[in-house]
Design a protein around this motif. Structure first.
Motif, PDB file in Angstrom:
ATOM      1  N   HIS A  82      38.934  49.476  18.611  1.00 45.90           N
ATOM      2  CA  HIS A  82      37.682  49.766  19.320  1.00 45.90           C
ATOM      3  C   HIS A  82      37.909  49.774  20.836  1.00 45.90           C
ATOM      4  N   LEU A  83      38.676  48.785  21.313  1.00 54.16           N
ATOM      5  CA  LEU A  83      38.971  48.739  22.752  1.00 54.16           C
ATOM      6  C   LEU A  83      39.734  49.989  23.192  1.00 54.16           C
ATOM      7  N   ALA A  84      40.639  50.452  22.350  1.00 55.09           N
ATOM      8  CA  ALA A  84      41.395  51.661  22.683  1.00 55.09           C
ATOM      9  C   ALA A  84      40.461  52.863  22.781  1.00 55.09           C
ATOM     10  N   ARG A  85      39.514  52.923  21.871  1.00 57.93           N
ATOM     11  CA  ARG A  85      38.558  54.048  21.896  1.00 57.93           C
ATOM     12  C   ARG A  85      37.735  54.005  23.172  1.00 57.93           C
ATOM     13  N   VAL A  86      37.324  52.805  23.562  1.00 63.01           N
ATOM     14  CA  VAL A  86      36.509  52.682  24.774  1.00 63.01           C
ATOM     15  C   VAL A  86      37.344  53.072  25.998  1.00 63.01           C
ATOM     16  N   ALA A  87      38.564  52.553  26.067  1.00 62.61           N
ATOM     17  CA  ALA A  87      39.426  52.878  27.210  1.00 62.61           C
ATOM     18  C   ALA A  87      39.696  54.382  27.241  1.00 62.61           C
ATOM     19  N   ALA A  88      39.930  54.962  26.075  1.00 65.78           N
ATOM     20  CA  ALA A  88      40.201  56.404  26.004  1.00 65.78           C
ATOM     21  C   ALA A  88      38.971  57.201  26.432  1.00 65.78           C
ATOM     22  N   SER A  89      37.783  56.628  26.275  1.00 68.09           N
ATOM     23  CA  SER A  89      36.563  57.324  26.699  1.00 68.09           C
ATOM     24  C   SER A  89      36.572  57.613  28.202  1.00 68.09           C
ATOM     25  N   PHE A  90      37.188  56.710  28.978  1.00 69.86           N
ATOM     26  CA  PHE A  90      37.279  56.939  30.432  1.00 69.86           C
ATOM     27  C   PHE A  90      38.086  58.218  30.690  1.00 69.86           C
ATOM     28  N   ILE A  91      39.168  58.358  29.937  1.00 68.11           N
ATOM     29  CA  ILE A  91      40.029  59.532  30.115  1.00 68.11           C
ATOM     30  C   ILE A  91      39.346  60.774  29.554  1.00 68.11           C
ATOM     31  N   MET A  92      38.757  60.630  28.360  1.00 71.69           N
ATOM     32  CA  MET A  92      38.134  61.796  27.728  1.00 71.69           C
ATOM     33  C   MET A  92      36.967  62.299  28.567  1.00 71.69           C
ATOM     34  N   LEU A  93      36.234  61.382  29.198  1.00 65.17           N
ATOM     35  CA  LEU A  93      35.134  61.785  30.071  1.00 65.17           C
ATOM     36  C   LEU A  93      35.681  62.592  31.242  1.00 65.17           C
ATOM     37  N   ARG A  94      36.688  62.051  31.880  1.00 64.88           N
ATOM     38  CA  ARG A  94      37.267  62.679  33.059  1.00 64.88           C
ATOM     39  C   ARG A  94      37.904  64.030  32.743  1.00 64.88           C
ATOM     40  N   GLU A  95      38.491  64.152  31.552  1.00 59.61           N
ATOM     41  CA  GLU A  95      39.229  65.366  31.196  1.00 59.61           C
ATOM     42  C   GLU A  95      38.349  66.401  30.505  1.00 59.61           C
ATOM     43  N   SER A  96      37.083  66.091  30.270  1.00 56.82           N
ATOM     44  CA  SER A  96      36.243  67.004  29.507  1.00 56.82           C
ATOM     45  C   SER A  96      35.723  68.145  30.353  1.00 56.82           C
ATOM     46  N   SER A  97      35.581  69.292  29.712  1.00 59.38           N
ATOM     47  CA  SER A  97      34.913  70.432  30.322  1.00 59.38           C
ATOM     48  C   SER A  97      34.127  71.085  29.192  1.00 59.38           C
ATOM     49  N   GLU A  98      33.502  72.227  29.498  1.00 54.81           N
ATOM     50  CA  GLU A  98      32.783  72.915  28.424  1.00 54.81           C
ATOM     51  C   GLU A  98      33.728  73.548  27.420  1.00 54.81           C
ATOM     52  N   LYS A  99      35.020  73.512  27.711  1.00 56.12           N
ATOM     53  CA  LYS A  99      35.970  74.127  26.783  1.00 56.12           C
ATOM     54  C   LYS A  99      36.764  73.116  25.976  1.00 56.12           C
TER      55      LYS A  99
END
Ligand SMILES: *[C@@H]1O[C@H](CO)[C@@H](O)[C@H](O)[C@H]1NC(C)=O
Ligand SMILES: *[C@@H]1O[C@H](CO)[C@@H](O)[C@H](O)[C@H]1NC(C)=O
Ligand SMILES: *[C@@H]1O[C@H](CO)[C@@H](O)[C@H](O)[C@H]1NC(C)=O
Ligand SMILES: *[C@@H]1O[C@H](CO)[C@@H](O)[C@H](O)[C@H]1NC(C)=O
Length: 287
Positions: free
Chosen positions: A191-208
């Motif tokens: 769960h902690l890994a998923r939360v930490a990865a959310s920081f990266i996934m948020l930053r790396e996200s675009s509409e594509k």
């Protein structure tokens, strides 16, 4: 075609098939044929992604709406995540997209989320506005009924006490394993890994993009004498439209009252000629 079939197969099997999927597909550099197939698949899904840039009311069950809602979820997890709290998307009820005059596009969403770490805790209703600027990471504003900023539980303080000063620092690999299993002991670390990865996934996200956490390749605890846990993670993220697995190394800390922070993150190239994903979005994470 082989590439595509295997991909679809892997997706249905989801995480369990991942190591095989990685070996056969993601060593794209090793085989020119495979690489061409992969690239074609990527191009096709990009064309689809472009075609989907609809404005106005969106079909809530379709990708563009879900994709934007997942970006909101990444943000919510960066704010509220813990070893026992990581929110996942349940249902998108309403979605609307519009172009913004100054550039970029904005989504307005109504959706429900569930705490994956405790599914018995029920659904929360949320609304969010997700803005994708032309360059840079998305910006999210949200409101979820009944979600408090800081509210830690005795489960969390017990967890911290248990792992704070270990006899030997925790190390683990492949969570979940290639059968999709993990022990109960590893669940909070997942769960902690998923939360930490959310920081990266948020930053790396675009509409594509549509990024999901696929697997923790390994964890190494870094002993600290503070009232917090510090963990080095090597995580594999999966981008749905491009079918790519993206590797990141990150150092995170967690404490019940401070939440999760990502202290350091480093994109890991799989092949020598790889370029970082979403170059313009990538800036050092700090908090
Ligand atoms: C957390 O919230 C619950 C109810 O929402 C409340 O009963 C509890 O006292 C809160 N705990 C803390 C530590 O604030
Ligand atoms: C993993 O899960 C599968 C299917 O649920 C089960 O058959 C298998 O025994 C599990 N393996 C381990 C090592 O727990
Ligand atoms: C973690 O996994 C990555 C990818 O498989 C590997 O390159 C790295 O050496 C591993 N690190 C540790 C500490 O096991
Ligand atoms: C990155 O940003 C620069 C300047 O804003 C822009 O010219 C360039 O096209 C962007 N690159 C990508 C890949 O979006």
């Amino acid at each position: 075609m082989f590439c595509f079939v295997l991909l679809v197969f892997s997706l249905f099997q989801l995480t369990p098939a991942l190591p095989v999927y990685q070996k056969h597909l993601l060593s794209c550099c090793e085989s020119a044929d495979l690489m061409n197939n992969c690239l074609n698949t990527i191009k096709e899904s990009e064309t689809e992604a472009d075609a989907e840039m609809a404005t106005g009311d969106l079909e809530p069950t379709h990708f563009p709406a879900r994709r934007a809602a997942k970006v909101a979820l990444h943000y919510i997890n960066t704010q509220h995540g813990s070893p026992f709290k990581v929110f996942g998307l349940q249902t998108v009820h309403k979605a609307r997209a519009e172009a913004v005059e100054t550039g970029g596009r904005k989504y307005n969403l109504d959706f429900s989320v569930i705490n994956w770490a405790n599914e018995g805790s029920g659904l929360l209703s949320c609304t969010a506005e997700v803005f994708f600027p032309q360059n840079g990471p998305p910006e999210v504003q949200y409101n979820c009924d009944g979600l408090q900023k800081v509210n830690f539980t005795s489960e969390e303080t017990d967890f911290l006490q248990k792992y704070r000063e270990p006899e030997s620092p925790l190390t683990a690999q492949y969570i979940p394993d290639s059968y999709g299993n993990m022990t109960d002991e590893m669940k909070p670390f997942w769960h902690l890994a998923r939360v930490a990865a959310s920081f990266i996934m948020l930053r790396e996200s675009s509409e594509k993009t549509e990024l999901n956490m696929a697997q923790v390749a390994n964890i190494t605890q870094q002993v600290t004498h503070e009232n917090e846990l510090k963990l080095n993670y090597y995580v594999l993220l999966h981008d749905m439209p491009s079918q790519e697995i993206i590797h990141w190394k990150l150092l995170m800390s967690w404490s019940p009252d401070g939440g999760v922070r990502v202290l350091n993150s480093e994109w890991q190239p799989k092949c020598p000629h790889d370029v970082p994903p979403n170059d313009n979005n990538t800036e050092p994470v700090s908090n």
